[in-house]
Design an enzyme around this catalytic site. Structure first.
Site, PDB file in Angstrom:
ATOM      1  CE  LYS A  58      -2.540  -2.756  -0.501  1.00 30.16           C
ATOM      2  NZ  LYS A  58      -2.458  -4.208  -0.485  1.00 30.16           N
ATOM      3  N   GLY A 190      -4.146 -12.243 -10.230  1.00 29.16           N
ATOM      4  CA  GLY A 190      -4.888 -12.207  -8.968  1.00 29.16           C
ATOM      5  C   GLY A 190      -4.679 -10.846  -8.318  1.00 29.16           C
ATOM      6  CB  VAL A 191      -5.584  -9.637  -4.927  1.00 27.74           C
ATOM      7  CG1 VAL A 191      -5.454  -8.347  -4.144  1.00 27.74           C
ATOM      8  CG2 VAL A 191      -7.034 -10.096  -4.981  1.00 27.74           C
ATOM      9  CD  GLU A 211      -5.168 -15.767 -14.323  1.00 31.97           C
ATOM     10  OE1 GLU A 211      -4.566 -15.189 -13.416  1.00 31.97           O
ATOM     11  OE2 GLU A 211      -5.487 -16.980 -14.268  1.00 31.97           O
ATOM     12  N   GLY A 278      -0.301 -17.142  -6.395  1.00 31.57           N
ATOM     13  CA  GLY A 278      -1.015 -17.505  -5.182  1.00 31.57           C
ATOM     14  C   GLY A 278      -0.057 -17.831  -4.047  1.00 31.57           C
ATOM     15  CB  ALA A 327      -4.362  -8.822   6.972  1.00 29.97           C
ATOM     16  CG  HIS A 451     -24.759  16.386  -1.064  1.00 26.29           C
ATOM     17  ND1 HIS A 451     -24.615  15.609  -2.188  1.00 26.29           N
ATOM     18  CD2 HIS A 451     -24.683  17.681  -1.466  1.00 26.29           C
ATOM     19  CE1 HIS A 451     -24.471  16.384  -3.241  1.00 26.29           C
ATOM     20  NE2 HIS A 451     -24.507  17.654  -2.831  1.00 26.29           N
TER      21      HIS A 451
HETATM   22  P1  FAD Z   1       1.676 -14.279   8.093  1.00 31.32           P
HETATM   23  O1  FAD Z   1       1.416 -12.824   7.964  1.00 31.32           O
HETATM   24  O2  FAD Z   1       2.298 -14.999   6.990  1.00 31.32           O
HETATM   25  O3  FAD Z   1       2.475 -14.472   9.449  1.00 31.32           O
HETATM   26  C1  FAD Z   1       2.956 -15.702   9.882  1.00 31.32           C
HETATM   27  C2  FAD Z   1       4.178 -15.468  10.722  1.00 31.32           C
HETATM   28  O4  FAD Z   1       4.514 -16.664  11.394  1.00 31.32           O
HETATM   29  C3  FAD Z   1       5.417 -15.073   9.919  1.00 31.32           C
HETATM   30  O5  FAD Z   1       6.069 -14.005  10.539  1.00 31.32           O
HETATM   31  C4  FAD Z   1       6.280 -16.330   9.939  1.00 31.32           C
HETATM   32  O6  FAD Z   1       7.656 -16.041   9.865  1.00 31.32           O
HETATM   33  C5  FAD Z   1       5.906 -16.919  11.290  1.00 31.32           C
HETATM   34  N1  FAD Z   1       6.086 -18.364  11.396  1.00 31.32           N
HETATM   35  C6  FAD Z   1       5.635 -19.341  10.574  1.00 31.32           C
HETATM   36  N2  FAD Z   1       5.963 -20.543  11.028  1.00 31.32           N
HETATM   37  C7  FAD Z   1       6.651 -20.338  12.181  1.00 31.32           C
HETATM   38  C8  FAD Z   1       7.265 -21.198  13.120  1.00 31.32           C
HETATM   39  N3  FAD Z   1       7.215 -22.530  13.001  1.00 31.32           N
HETATM   40  N4  FAD Z   1       7.901 -20.639  14.181  1.00 31.32           N
HETATM   41  C9  FAD Z   1       7.937 -19.307  14.328  1.00 31.32           C
HETATM   42  N5  FAD Z   1       7.367 -18.447  13.480  1.00 31.32           N
HETATM   43  C10 FAD Z   1       6.730 -18.961  12.420  1.00 31.32           C
HETATM   44  N6  FAD Z   1      -4.242  -9.122   2.953  1.00 31.32           N
HETATM   45  C11 FAD Z   1      -5.180  -8.176   3.185  1.00 31.32           C
HETATM   46  O7  FAD Z   1      -6.120  -8.423   3.928  1.00 31.32           O
HETATM   47  N7  FAD Z   1      -5.079  -6.930   2.604  1.00 31.32           N
HETATM   48  C12 FAD Z   1      -4.078  -6.609   1.770  1.00 31.32           C
HETATM   49  O8  FAD Z   1      -4.025  -5.486   1.270  1.00 31.32           O
HETATM   50  C13 FAD Z   1      -3.082  -7.582   1.502  1.00 31.32           C
HETATM   51  N8  FAD Z   1      -2.050  -7.299   0.686  1.00 31.32           N
HETATM   52  C14 FAD Z   1      -1.086  -8.232   0.476  1.00 31.32           C
HETATM   53  C15 FAD Z   1      -0.031  -7.916  -0.378  1.00 31.32           C
HETATM   54  C16 FAD Z   1       0.966  -8.828  -0.611  1.00 31.32           C
HETATM   55  C17 FAD Z   1       2.101  -8.462  -1.544  1.00 31.32           C
HETATM   56  C18 FAD Z   1       0.916 -10.101   0.051  1.00 31.32           C
HETATM   57  C19 FAD Z   1       2.018 -11.108  -0.170  1.00 31.32           C
HETATM   58  C20 FAD Z   1      -0.126 -10.428   0.893  1.00 31.32           C
HETATM   59  C21 FAD Z   1      -1.139  -9.507   1.103  1.00 31.32           C
HETATM   60  N9  FAD Z   1      -2.233  -9.790   1.934  1.00 31.32           N
HETATM   61  C22 FAD Z   1      -3.204  -8.851   2.137  1.00 31.32           C
HETATM   62  C23 FAD Z   1      -2.371 -11.095   2.619  1.00 31.32           C
HETATM   63  C24 FAD Z   1      -1.941 -10.998   4.075  1.00 31.32           C
HETATM   64  O9  FAD Z   1      -0.600 -10.566   4.113  1.00 31.32           O
HETATM   65  C25 FAD Z   1      -2.108 -12.330   4.759  1.00 31.32           C
HETATM   66  O10 FAD Z   1      -3.436 -12.782   4.629  1.00 31.32           O
HETATM   67  C26 FAD Z   1      -1.771 -12.224   6.254  1.00 31.32           C
HETATM   68  O11 FAD Z   1      -0.453 -11.783   6.425  1.00 31.32           O
HETATM   69  C27 FAD Z   1      -1.997 -13.547   6.956  1.00 31.32           C
HETATM   70  O12 FAD Z   1      -1.638 -13.433   8.279  1.00 31.32           O
HETATM   71  P2  FAD Z   1      -1.064 -14.664   9.116  1.00 31.32           P
HETATM   72  O13 FAD Z   1      -0.758 -14.124  10.480  1.00 31.32           O
HETATM   73  O14 FAD Z   1      -1.965 -15.820   8.981  1.00 31.32           O
HETATM   74  O15 FAD Z   1       0.280 -15.076   8.387  1.00 31.32           O
HETATM   75  P1  AMP Z   2      -4.394 -15.465  -6.610  1.00 33.38           P
HETATM   76  O1  AMP Z   2      -4.648 -16.906  -6.260  1.00 33.38           O
HETATM   77  O2  AMP Z   2      -5.594 -14.562  -6.438  1.00 33.38           O
HETATM   78  O3  AMP Z   2      -3.167 -14.912  -5.962  1.00 33.38           O
HETATM   79  O4  AMP Z   2      -4.107 -15.434  -8.169  1.00 33.38           O
HETATM   80  C1  AMP Z   2      -3.104 -16.163  -8.804  1.00 33.38           C
HETATM   81  C2  AMP Z   2      -3.452 -16.310 -10.275  1.00 33.38           C
HETATM   82  O5  AMP Z   2      -2.356 -16.907 -10.985  1.00 33.38           O
HETATM   83  C3  AMP Z   2      -4.673 -17.199 -10.546  1.00 33.38           C
HETATM   84  O6  AMP Z   2      -5.647 -16.447 -11.227  1.00 33.38           O
HETATM   85  C4  AMP Z   2      -4.117 -18.341 -11.396  1.00 33.38           C
HETATM   86  O7  AMP Z   2      -5.022 -18.763 -12.400  1.00 33.38           O
HETATM   87  C5  AMP Z   2      -2.868 -17.730 -12.029  1.00 33.38           C
HETATM   88  N1  AMP Z   2      -1.876 -18.725 -12.483  1.00 33.38           N
HETATM   89  C6  AMP Z   2      -1.484 -19.845 -11.838  1.00 33.38           C
HETATM   90  N2  AMP Z   2      -0.538 -20.542 -12.563  1.00 33.38           N
HETATM   91  C7  AMP Z   2      -0.328 -19.825 -13.714  1.00 33.38           C
HETATM   92  C8  AMP Z   2       0.517 -20.007 -14.873  1.00 33.38           C
HETATM   93  N3  AMP Z   2       1.348 -21.067 -15.014  1.00 33.38           N
HETATM   94  N4  AMP Z   2       0.466 -19.075 -15.874  1.00 33.38           N
HETATM   95  C9  AMP Z   2      -0.359 -18.011 -15.747  1.00 33.38           C
HETATM   96  N5  AMP Z   2      -1.176 -17.799 -14.687  1.00 33.38           N
HETATM   97  C10 AMP Z   2      -1.172 -18.676 -13.669  1.00 33.38           C
END
Ligand code: FAD
Ligand code: AMP
Length: 475
Positions: A58, A190-191, A211, A278, A327, A451
């Site tokens: 963001k 994807g997103v 895609e 993904g 998140a 408004h």
């Molecule tokens: P994580 O955030 O992955 O945290 C897990 C933590 O546990 C990590 O720090 C990891 O190191 C630690 N861990 C794992 N296993 C162990 C272990 N055995 N011992 C100790 N520590 C461990 N979601 C949104 O809702 N809005 C968004 O705008 C958004 N933007 C995103 C953009 C990007 C580029 C990405 C990659 C993801 C985005 N997400 C977004 C998804 C979001 O980041 C995840 O859904 C969220 O972080 C999940 O939270 P979590 O706590 O389950 O896992």
């Molecule tokens: P998301 O699961 O929302 O993060 O999106 C990931 C996207 O990647 C999905 O829409 C999948 O269809 C796409 N995808 C997965 N494998 C491939 C591939 N080999 N080539 C192009 N797109 C892919």
């Protein structure tokens, strides 16, 4: 330091740290173990979201959007700006500062709530036992009355296009680029692919998104998806559907991506590639043998509706369990299990999880898409209100997109609300609240909206569902 806690949380991301904080608020003694490793080798709490996901993406979306506006939208406001340029190093520095402030903030919250932060690796040994390995390798055995697994997720790899940290990047690498690639390939629309593609497109890259699926944003309402594709294409994102990437040839000059579509085999030459196909649950190294916790064939920890694993004292929350990898969903699950552990009531309203895509225009929705409602066979009505009919949106030079309300004909219940347009992610909160309280379309129609605001668009869309819109012709 004691090795006995009421609650041990493994993972300090948006699932784990709220679980730890809520449990501490409820009077329990809590430790939170996290092994996140930054590129400099340091550890920080906050997981993917704060370190390499929601927050840094963001920050860069915001900076790149300002630059885009300076170049393309200031003129409409009568502001002349010649020679707009940007300093990527400063953009990255700003992003990194935001990340640091956020992750250090968690340590501050832990301190205030008396949660014990344990940087290092955690492994569940048995119903009440966790092995904790800090950076120095000196393992410790911890005991917890309850244990919360919140290990999150990691980027999914494409075996034919392996990550190399240089030319072929995961989403984290894509957030850390120090120069703007002239040509960027994004695999996956994807997103994450669309958000990161947007950042680099706005900063000047030629971006091609490949895609594999035939449809664009299949999980979104298709009227919204169509509008999104139109707007993103207008911004220069070259989105190629039905394009399945099958391999990559990496050289010092760049990457030749091989993909197939309905017309045959193709090659795309780019400077860098972001693989955004993904994420998958992370459970490697988390569980000793025979803990009783069940991990399914997709590597996801099996839980019930209240995030209980097969072991009564062990819960699992966030990206490592079923459901959308978001998140806010992770956070609600973390809070829920803390409340359950403390003997309180706890529940997550899975029917009303909002989805947001932070592109321009922003896309947000809650509930069902029109396609899903249609497939259910229930009689429904739809109200759509375009932002170009909103005075506020026009004043903001943000008149593209619309708000859409889908409601049941029989009992007037709101079934789904979709917004594509300015601040959609903020606007959807009203719809989430309405649907969480089982509001009817009439309820939304009778609520006064200030408004001129963008929220009037949602109000008018609710009115339009009954052909009562005031500011746009009813159809
Ligand atoms: P994580 O955030 O992955 O945290 C897990 C933590 O546990 C990590 O720090 C990891 O190191 C630690 N861990 C794992 N296993 C162990 C272990 N055995 N011992 C100790 N520590 C461990 N979601 C949104 O809702 N809005 C968004 O705008 C958004 N933007 C995103 C953009 C990007 C580029 C990405 C990659 C993801 C985005 N997400 C977004 C998804 C979001 O980041 C995840 O859904 C969220 O972080 C999940 O939270 P979590 O706590 O389950 O896992
Ligand atoms: P998301 O699961 O929302 O993060 O999106 C990931 C996207 O990647 C999905 O829409 C999948 O269809 C796409 N995808 C997965 N494998 C491939 C591939 N080999 N080539 C192009 N797109 C892919």
């Amino acid at each position: 330091m004691s090795d006995e806690f009421d609650v041990i949380v493994i993972g300090g991301g948006p699932a784990g740290y709220p679980a730890a904080l809520r449990a501490a608020q409820l009077g329990l003694s809590v430790a939170c173990i996290d092994d996140w490793k930054n590129t400099d080798g340091s550890q920080s709490f906050g997981g993917t979201c704060l370190n390499a996901g929601c927050i840094p993406s963001k920050a860069l979306l915001e900076s790149s959007e300002w630059y885009h506006r300076a170049q393309h939208e200031f003129a409409a406001h009568g502001i002349t700006l010649t020679g707009a340029s940007f300093d990527l190093a400063q953009m990255q520095k700003r992003k990194n500062t935001i990340v640091k402030t956020s992750t250090q903030g968690i340590l501050g919250l832990f301190k205030a709530a008396k949660v014990t932060p344990l940087p290092g690796h955690g492994r569940l040994l048995a119903a009440h036992r966790v092995e904790y390995t800090p950076a120095d390798g000196a393992k410790r055995l911890l005991t917890g009355k309850a244990i919360v697994l919140a290990s999150g997720s990691v980027p999914m790899a494409l075996p034919s296009v392996p990550f190399d940290g240089g030319r072929v990047l995961d989403s984290w690498g894509a957030l850390d680029m120090t120069e703007v690639p002239k040509r960027l390939g994004v695999i996956g629309a994807g997103v994450i692919g669309l958000e990161l593609g947007s950042v680099w497109r706005r900063l000047g890259s030629e971006v091609v998104v490949l895609e594999a699926l035939d449809g664009f944003l299949p999980m979104a309402d298709q009227q919204v998806a169509q509008e999104a594709r139109k707007q993103l294409s207008k911004q220069g994102l070259d989105i190629r559907l039905s394009a399945k990437v099958t391999g990559a040839e990496v050289s010092s000059a760049g990457v030749n991506l091989a993909y197939t579509d309905a017309t045959g085999s193709h090659t795309l030459s780019v400077d860098r590639v972001v693989v955004a196909i993904g994420r998958r649950a992370r459970t490697e190294g988390l569980l000793a043998d025979n803990t009783g916790v069940v991990v399914n064939a997709r590597g996801v920890i099996e839980v019930d509706a209240q995030c209980r694993t097969a072991v009564p004292t062990v819960y699992a929350v966030g990206d490592c369990v079923r459901g959308p990898m978001l998140a806010h969903k992770a956070k609600e699950e973390g809070v829920m299990v803390a409340e359950l552990i403390a003997g309180h009531y706890g529940a997550v309203d899975y029917a009303n999880v909002p989805s947001v895509i932070y592109t321009t225009p922003e896309i947000a929705w809650v509930g069902l898409t029109e396609e899903q409602v249609k497939a259910s066979g229930r009689a429904y009505k739809v109200g759509v209100f375009p932002f170009m009919a909103s005075g506020r949106a026009r004043a903001m030079e943000a008149g593209s997109g619309f708000s859409k309300v889908i409601a049941a004909v029989d009992d007037d219940a709101l079934l789904g609300v979709h917004v594509i347009g300015p601040m959609a992610g903020e606007l959807i909160a009203e719809a989430v609240m309405a649907m969480s309280y089982s509001a009817s379309t009439e309820d939304l129609q009778r609520i006064m909206h200030a408004h001129p605001t963008l929220s009037e668009g949602l109000h008018e869309a609710a009115l339009a569902a009954d052909k009562r819109a005031i500011d746009y012709p009813n159809r």
